[in-house]
Design a protein around this motif. Structure first.
Motif, PDB file in Angstrom:
ATOM      1  N   GLY A   1     -52.067  -2.895  18.438  1.00 33.50           N
ATOM      2  CA  GLY A   1     -53.500  -3.103  18.239  1.00 33.50           C
ATOM      3  C   GLY A   1     -53.825  -4.167  17.219  1.00 33.50           C
ATOM      4  N   LEU A   2     -52.813  -4.822  16.663  1.00 34.02           N
ATOM      5  CA  LEU A   2     -53.037  -5.837  15.630  1.00 34.02           C
ATOM      6  C   LEU A   2     -52.371  -7.133  16.050  1.00 34.02           C
ATOM      7  CD1 LEU A   2     -54.252  -6.074  12.741  1.00 34.02           C
ATOM      8  CD2 LEU A   2     -51.967  -5.625  11.895  1.00 34.02           C
ATOM      9  N   SER A   3     -53.130  -8.209  16.047  1.00 34.36           N
ATOM     10  CA  SER A   3     -52.596  -9.520  16.409  1.00 34.36           C
ATOM     11  C   SER A   3     -52.450 -10.368  15.153  1.00 34.36           C
ATOM     12  CB  SER A   3     -53.539 -10.217  17.391  1.00 34.36           C
ATOM     13  OG  SER A   3     -53.150 -11.566  17.555  1.00 34.36           O
TER      14      SER A   3
ATOM     15  N   PRO B   1     -40.471 -17.046  -7.974  1.00 33.18           N
ATOM     16  CA  PRO B   1     -39.109 -16.897  -7.481  1.00 33.18           C
ATOM     17  C   PRO B   1     -39.034 -16.625  -5.974  1.00 33.18           C
ATOM     18  CG  PRO B   1     -39.770 -14.950  -8.678  1.00 33.18           C
ATOM     19  CD  PRO B   1     -40.861 -15.962  -8.858  1.00 33.18           C
ATOM     20  N   MET B   2     -40.149 -16.289  -5.352  1.00 29.79           N
ATOM     21  CA  MET B   2     -40.171 -16.037  -3.906  1.00 29.79           C
ATOM     22  C   MET B   2     -41.534 -16.457  -3.373  1.00 29.79           C
ATOM     23  SD  MET B   2     -40.686 -11.913  -3.808  1.00 29.79           S
ATOM     24  CE  MET B   2     -39.187 -11.594  -4.675  1.00 29.79           C
ATOM     25  N   PRO B   3     -41.663 -16.661  -2.091  1.00 28.55           N
ATOM     26  CA  PRO B   3     -42.971 -17.051  -1.547  1.00 28.55           C
ATOM     27  C   PRO B   3     -44.015 -15.964  -1.761  1.00 28.55           C
ATOM     28  CG  PRO B   3     -41.232 -17.313   0.095  1.00 28.55           C
ATOM     29  CD  PRO B   3     -40.633 -16.604  -1.084  1.00 28.55           C
ATOM     30  N   ALA B   4     -45.256 -16.363  -1.877  1.00 26.01           N
ATOM     31  CA  ALA B   4     -46.376 -15.433  -1.975  1.00 26.01           C
ATOM     32  C   ALA B   4     -47.178 -15.528  -0.679  1.00 26.01           C
ATOM     33  CB  ALA B   4     -47.252 -15.789  -3.174  1.00 26.01           C
ATOM     34  N   PHE B   5     -47.815 -14.456  -0.297  1.00 28.89           N
ATOM     35  CA  PHE B   5     -48.568 -14.418   0.946  1.00 28.89           C
ATOM     36  C   PHE B   5     -49.968 -13.904   0.694  1.00 28.89           C
ATOM     37  CE2 PHE B   5     -44.124 -13.911   2.013  1.00 28.89           C
ATOM     38  CZ  PHE B   5     -43.968 -14.867   3.009  1.00 28.89           C
ATOM     39  N   VAL B   6     -50.907 -14.418   1.458  1.00 27.81           N
ATOM     40  CA  VAL B   6     -52.277 -13.923   1.472  1.00 27.81           C
ATOM     41  C   VAL B   6     -52.515 -13.390   2.872  1.00 27.81           C
ATOM     42  CG1 VAL B   6     -54.701 -14.565   1.332  1.00 27.81           C
ATOM     43  CG2 VAL B   6     -53.052 -15.587  -0.236  1.00 27.81           C
ATOM     44  N   LEU B   7     -52.978 -12.162   2.974  1.00 29.37           N
ATOM     45  CA  LEU B   7     -53.273 -11.565   4.270  1.00 29.37           C
ATOM     46  C   LEU B   7     -54.778 -11.453   4.433  1.00 29.37           C
ATOM     47  CD1 LEU B   7     -50.661  -8.660   4.249  1.00 29.37           C
ATOM     48  CD2 LEU B   7     -50.413 -10.960   5.199  1.00 29.37           C
ATOM     49  N   CYS B   8     -55.294 -11.994   5.513  1.00 27.71           N
ATOM     50  CA  CYS B   8     -56.718 -11.922   5.825  1.00 27.71           C
ATOM     51  C   CYS B   8     -56.870 -11.123   7.105  1.00 27.71           C
ATOM     52  CB  CYS B   8     -57.302 -13.323   6.010  1.00 27.71           C
ATOM     53  SG  CYS B   8     -57.134 -14.362   4.572  1.00 27.71           S
ATOM     54  N   PHE B   9     -57.644 -10.060   7.069  1.00 28.08           N
ATOM     55  CA  PHE B   9     -57.847  -9.209   8.226  1.00 28.08           C
ATOM     56  C   PHE B   9     -59.283  -9.329   8.699  1.00 28.08           C
ATOM     57  CE2 PHE B   9     -54.415  -7.248   5.822  1.00 28.08           C
ATOM     58  CZ  PHE B   9     -53.465  -7.047   6.813  1.00 28.08           C
ATOM     59  N   VAL B  10     -59.451  -9.483  10.002  1.00 24.98           N
ATOM     60  CA  VAL B  10     -60.777  -9.598  10.604  1.00 24.98           C
ATOM     61  C   VAL B  10     -60.875  -8.556  11.708  1.00 24.98           C
ATOM     62  CG1 VAL B  10     -62.367 -11.131  11.824  1.00 24.98           C
ATOM     63  CG2 VAL B  10     -60.778 -12.072  10.131  1.00 24.98           C
TER      64      VAL B  10
ATOM     65  N   TYR C   1     -58.921   2.005   8.714  1.00 31.11           N
ATOM     66  CA  TYR C   1     -57.946   1.610   9.736  1.00 31.11           C
ATOM     67  C   TYR C   1     -56.775   0.870   9.098  1.00 31.11           C
ATOM     68  CZ  TYR C   1     -55.742  -0.655  13.695  1.00 31.11           C
ATOM     69  OH  TYR C   1     -54.820  -1.091  14.603  1.00 31.11           O
ATOM     70  N   LEU C   2     -57.060  -0.064   8.196  1.00 33.72           N
ATOM     71  CA  LEU C   2     -55.995  -0.811   7.536  1.00 33.72           C
ATOM     72  C   LEU C   2     -55.072   0.115   6.744  1.00 33.72           C
ATOM     73  CD1 LEU C   2     -57.888  -3.974   6.270  1.00 33.72           C
ATOM     74  CD2 LEU C   2     -56.294  -3.817   8.195  1.00 33.72           C
TER      75      LEU C   2
ATOM     76  N   GLU D   1     -54.586   3.405   7.199  1.00 34.41           N
ATOM     77  CA  GLU D   1     -53.881   4.362   8.026  1.00 34.41           C
ATOM     78  C   GLU D   1     -52.893   3.727   9.001  1.00 34.41           C
ATOM     79  OE1 GLU D   1     -57.025   6.616   9.870  1.00 34.41           O
ATOM     80  OE2 GLU D   1     -57.599   7.559   7.979  1.00 34.41           O
ATOM     81  N   HIS D   2     -53.169   2.501   9.468  1.00 37.67           N
ATOM     82  CA  HIS D   2     -52.355   1.933  10.539  1.00 37.67           C
ATOM     83  C   HIS D   2     -51.576   0.678  10.162  1.00 37.67           C
ATOM     84  CE1 HIS D   2     -54.077   4.703  13.444  1.00 37.67           C
ATOM     85  NE2 HIS D   2     -55.251   4.465  12.872  1.00 37.67           N
ATOM     86  N   VAL D   3     -51.934   0.012   9.086  1.00 39.53           N
ATOM     87  CA  VAL D   3     -51.289  -1.248   8.744  1.00 39.53           C
ATOM     88  C   VAL D   3     -50.463  -1.127   7.455  1.00 39.53           C
ATOM     89  CG1 VAL D   3     -51.631  -3.681   8.220  1.00 39.53           C
ATOM     90  CG2 VAL D   3     -53.081  -2.548   9.914  1.00 39.53           C
ATOM     91  N   ALA D   4     -51.081  -0.621   6.408  1.00 42.46           N
ATOM     92  CA  ALA D   4     -50.381  -0.489   5.126  1.00 42.46           C
ATOM     93  C   ALA D   4     -49.384   0.657   5.206  1.00 42.46           C
ATOM     94  CB  ALA D   4     -51.394  -0.239   4.007  1.00 42.46           C
ATOM     95  N   HIS D   5     -48.175   0.389   4.824  1.00 39.43           N
ATOM     96  CA  HIS D   5     -47.150   1.424   4.839  1.00 39.43           C
ATOM     97  C   HIS D   5     -46.823   1.824   3.408  1.00 39.43           C
ATOM     98  CE1 HIS D   5     -46.421   0.927   9.115  1.00 39.43           C
ATOM     99  NE2 HIS D   5     -46.475  -0.366   8.913  1.00 39.43           N
ATOM    100  N   PRO D   6     -46.534   3.112   3.191  1.00 37.51           N
ATOM    101  CA  PRO D   6     -46.190   3.530   1.811  1.00 37.51           C
ATOM    102  C   PRO D   6     -45.002   2.768   1.275  1.00 37.51           C
ATOM    103  CG  PRO D   6     -46.472   5.425   3.287  1.00 37.51           C
ATOM    104  CD  PRO D   6     -46.509   4.191   4.150  1.00 37.51           C
TER     105      PRO D   6
END
Length: 147
Positions: A41-43, A117-126, A139-140, A142-147
């Motif tokens: 469900g996530l692209s 020391p490592m790459p950084a990422f920015v996540l944008c959700f629409v 939704y994010l 419960e379904h995207v973020a993992h513990p």
């Protein structure tokens, strides 16, 4: 040329407004959907025109400082009008006091830390639908973020 203007002209104008504690410009690379595991469900694909190329990051020490900044004529009028000269879209997000946290380094040592020391990422959700911000956030979590 556009990045030079953002860095050398627009950024300096923004950074000098009263109330702002710290201002950074984060440059972003193109989207890399191959970096992430599949989530039903996530692209992770997005058209190039919709991908941010940079994020301005302003930090304030207090609500009073944020109000002073927001009431100043530069961020109210001049900065948004100037930004239209070099970017197609502007977005702003204020973290609510109960959700956002900023850790402040108060040792006053401006020594450069060097590259990360490592790459950084920015996540944008629409959201695809007209979900409320609360439904989308849930939704994010419960379904995207993992513990």
């Amino acid at each position: 040329m556009c990045e030079d203007y953002w860095r050398d002209v627009h950024g300096f104008m923004f950074a000098r407004v009263a109330g702002l504690w710290q201002y950074r410009q984060l440059r972003l690379d193109a989207n890399r959907p191959d970096l992430w595991p599949a989530v039903q469900g996530l692209s992770f694909d997005g058209p190039g025109v919709a991908q941010p190329q940079g994020i301005p990051h302003g930090l304030f020490l207090s609500e009073a400082d944020l109000a002073a900044f927001g009431n100043h004529p530069l961020p109210k009028e001049a900065i948004p009008n100037d930004a239209r000269n070099f970017i197609g879209r502007i977005g702003a997000l204020l973290s609510p006091a109960t959700r956002g946290r900023t850790l402040i380094d108060r040792i006053n040592d401006p020594a450069l830390q060097g590259p990360p020391p490592m790459p950084a990422f920015v996540l944008c959700f629409v959201p695809r639908t007209h979900a409320s911000p609360e439904e989308f956030h849930r939704y994010l979590i419960e379904h995207v973020a993992h513990p």
